[in-house]
Design a protein around this motif. Sequence first.
Motif, short mmCIF file in Angstrom:
data_model
loop_
_atom_site.label_atom_id
_atom_site.label_comp_id
_atom_site.label_asym_id
_atom_site.label_seq_id
_atom_site.Cartn_x
_atom_site.Cartn_y
_atom_site.Cartn_z
N TYR A 3 -13.84 -11.56 -15.29
CA TYR A 3 -12.43 -11.25 -15.44
C TYR A 3 -11.80 -11.04 -14.07
CZ TYR A 3 -13.33 -10.17 -20.36
OH TYR A 3 -13.68 -10.25 -21.68
N LEU A 4 -10.50 -11.34 -13.98
CA LEU A 4 -9.69 -10.94 -12.85
C LEU A 4 -8.98 -9.67 -13.30
CD1 LEU A 4 -8.44 -11.46 -10.04
CD2 LEU A 4 -6.62 -12.72 -11.23
N ALA A 5 -9.05 -8.64 -12.48
CA ALA A 5 -8.47 -7.35 -12.87
C ALA A 5 -7.75 -6.72 -11.69
CB ALA A 5 -9.58 -6.42 -13.38
N GLN A 6 -6.91 -5.74 -12.02
CA GLN A 6 -6.18 -4.99 -11.00
C GLN A 6 -6.53 -3.51 -11.15
OE1 GLN A 6 -1.89 -4.87 -11.54
NE2 GLN A 6 -1.60 -4.98 -9.32
N VAL A 7 -6.80 -2.90 -10.02
CA VAL A 7 -7.15 -1.47 -10.03
C VAL A 7 -5.87 -0.66 -10.23
CG1 VAL A 7 -8.12 0.44 -8.69
CG2 VAL A 7 -9.13 -1.86 -8.51
N ARG A 8 -5.93 0.25 -11.17
CA ARG A 8 -4.81 1.15 -11.45
C ARG A 8 -5.33 2.58 -11.51
NH1 ARG A 8 -0.59 -1.43 -14.65
NH2 ARG A 8 -0.14 -3.35 -13.54
N LYS A 9 -4.47 3.52 -11.24
CA LYS A 9 -4.85 4.94 -11.35
C LYS A 9 -4.37 5.46 -12.70
CE LYS A 9 -4.78 9.34 -9.02
NZ LYS A 9 -6.11 9.80 -9.18
N ASN A 10 -5.28 6.04 -13.44
CA ASN A 10 -4.93 6.67 -14.71
C ASN A 10 -4.69 8.15 -14.40
OD1 ASN A 10 -5.10 8.10 -17.19
ND2 ASN A 10 -6.12 6.31 -18.11
N ASP A 11 -3.42 8.53 -14.29
CA ASP A 11 -3.07 9.91 -13.91
C ASP A 11 -3.52 10.92 -14.96
OD1 ASP A 11 -1.92 9.22 -11.45
OD2 ASP A 11 -0.04 8.66 -12.43
N PHE A 12 -3.48 10.53 -16.21
CA PHE A 12 -3.84 11.45 -17.28
C PHE A 12 -5.33 11.84 -17.19
CE2 PHE A 12 -5.35 12.17 -21.67
CZ PHE A 12 -4.59 13.29 -21.98
N LEU A 13 -6.19 10.84 -16.94
CA LEU A 13 -7.62 11.10 -16.85
C LEU A 13 -8.09 11.37 -15.41
CD1 LEU A 13 -8.90 8.35 -19.31
CD2 LEU A 13 -8.67 10.80 -19.75
N GLU A 14 -7.16 11.21 -14.48
CA GLU A 14 -7.45 11.42 -13.06
C GLU A 14 -8.63 10.59 -12.57
OE1 GLU A 14 -7.76 15.58 -12.19
OE2 GLU A 14 -5.73 15.99 -12.87
N GLN A 15 -8.59 9.30 -12.92
CA GLN A 15 -9.59 8.36 -12.42
C GLN A 15 -8.99 6.96 -12.42
OE1 GLN A 15 -13.07 7.92 -14.95
NE2 GLN A 15 -11.98 8.84 -16.66
N MET A 47 -11.02 3.42 -5.40
CA MET A 47 -10.63 2.09 -4.96
C MET A 47 -9.13 2.11 -4.69
SD MET A 47 -12.79 -0.36 -7.52
CE MET A 47 -12.98 -1.71 -6.41
N SER A 48 -8.69 1.17 -3.87
CA SER A 48 -7.26 1.08 -3.56
C SER A 48 -6.50 0.64 -4.80
CB SER A 48 -7.03 0.05 -2.46
OG SER A 48 -7.70 0.43 -1.29
N GLU A 49 -5.41 1.34 -5.05
CA GLU A 49 -4.60 0.99 -6.21
C GLU A 49 -3.97 -0.38 -5.98
OE1 GLU A 49 -1.51 3.12 -9.26
OE2 GLU A 49 -2.26 4.21 -7.53
N ASN A 50 -3.85 -1.16 -7.06
CA ASN A 50 -3.30 -2.52 -7.09
C ASN A 50 -4.23 -3.57 -6.49
OD1 ASN A 50 -0.93 -1.79 -8.45
ND2 ASN A 50 0.00 -1.14 -6.53
N LEU A 51 -5.42 -3.19 -6.06
CA LEU A 51 -6.39 -4.14 -5.53
C LEU A 51 -6.80 -5.10 -6.64
CD1 LEU A 51 -8.39 -4.92 -3.20
CD2 LEU A 51 -10.01 -3.37 -4.31
N LEU A 52 -6.84 -6.41 -6.32
CA LEU A 52 -7.34 -7.39 -7.28
C LEU A 52 -8.85 -7.49 -7.12
CD1 LEU A 52 -4.71 -10.27 -7.10
CD2 LEU A 52 -5.00 -8.56 -8.90
N LEU A 66 -18.78 -5.92 -9.65
CA LEU A 66 -17.39 -5.70 -9.28
C LEU A 66 -17.24 -6.08 -7.81
CD1 LEU A 66 -14.66 -4.37 -10.26
CD2 LEU A 66 -15.51 -2.28 -9.21
N GLU A 67 -16.29 -6.97 -7.52
CA GLU A 67 -16.08 -7.36 -6.12
C GLU A 67 -14.61 -7.64 -5.85
OE1 GLU A 67 -16.94 -11.92 -5.40
OE2 GLU A 67 -18.56 -11.07 -6.64
N ASP A 68 -14.24 -7.44 -4.62
CA ASP A 68 -12.87 -7.71 -4.15
C ASP A 68 -12.57 -9.20 -4.39
OD1 ASP A 68 -10.58 -8.24 -2.63
OD2 ASP A 68 -11.18 -6.90 -1.01
N TRP A 72 -11.81 -15.00 -3.23
CA TRP A 72 -11.62 -15.90 -4.37
C TRP A 72 -10.18 -16.42 -4.40
CZ3 TRP A 72 -8.87 -15.25 -9.10
CH2 TRP A 72 -9.18 -16.19 -10.08
N VAL A 73 -9.21 -15.53 -4.21
CA VAL A 73 -7.80 -15.93 -4.20
C VAL A 73 -7.52 -16.86 -3.03
CG1 VAL A 73 -5.43 -15.09 -3.92
CG2 VAL A 73 -7.00 -13.89 -5.45
N LEU A 74 -8.07 -16.54 -1.86
CA LEU A 74 -7.86 -17.42 -0.70
C LEU A 74 -8.47 -18.80 -0.94
CD1 LEU A 74 -8.43 -14.96 2.28
CD2 LEU A 74 -6.28 -15.99 1.51
#
Length: 144
Positions: A3-15, A47-52, A66-68, A72-74
């Motif tokens: 999968y291609l995914a984006q890192v997001r912060k879940n403020d409710f679960l604090e992770q 991880m950095s937020e919004n990182l693909l 899991l890898e940056d 792949w995008v380049l």
Amino acid sequence: MLYLAQVRKNDFLEQHQLRLLARQEADNLWAIIPEEAFILLGKGKLMSENLLVLVELSPTGDIERLEDATNWVLHLVQSYLTIGITPEFLQHEAERAEHWRQSLTLQNQDLARRSLELEARREQIQALEESLKREKNGYSQEES
């Protein structure tokens, strides 16, 4: 499955969590995931937020790898976008291929029709030859 995914912060679960964006269907075929699907990374995974990222999930949904996704995008940019392959170009090429396929189908049908016509003519010629042979034999027998 990859999968291609984006890192997001879940403020409710604090992770951090991964928002799945696309799924690999075949080597060069990906499908966009239209609904929002998330996988928690677990506490302690920073991880950095919004990182693909590219994430490989097991059949049970566990993260196996899991890898940056930067390289792949380049690679995609270098392979497809630097030579002008756009969605419009691909659509045009698909249309050209379809026209070519239709043309070949028509040519094939025409060749099949001509082949049948030639076979019918060959049978007519054979029938005429047989008829001429019978006539010739008939004249030969009358003369004797």
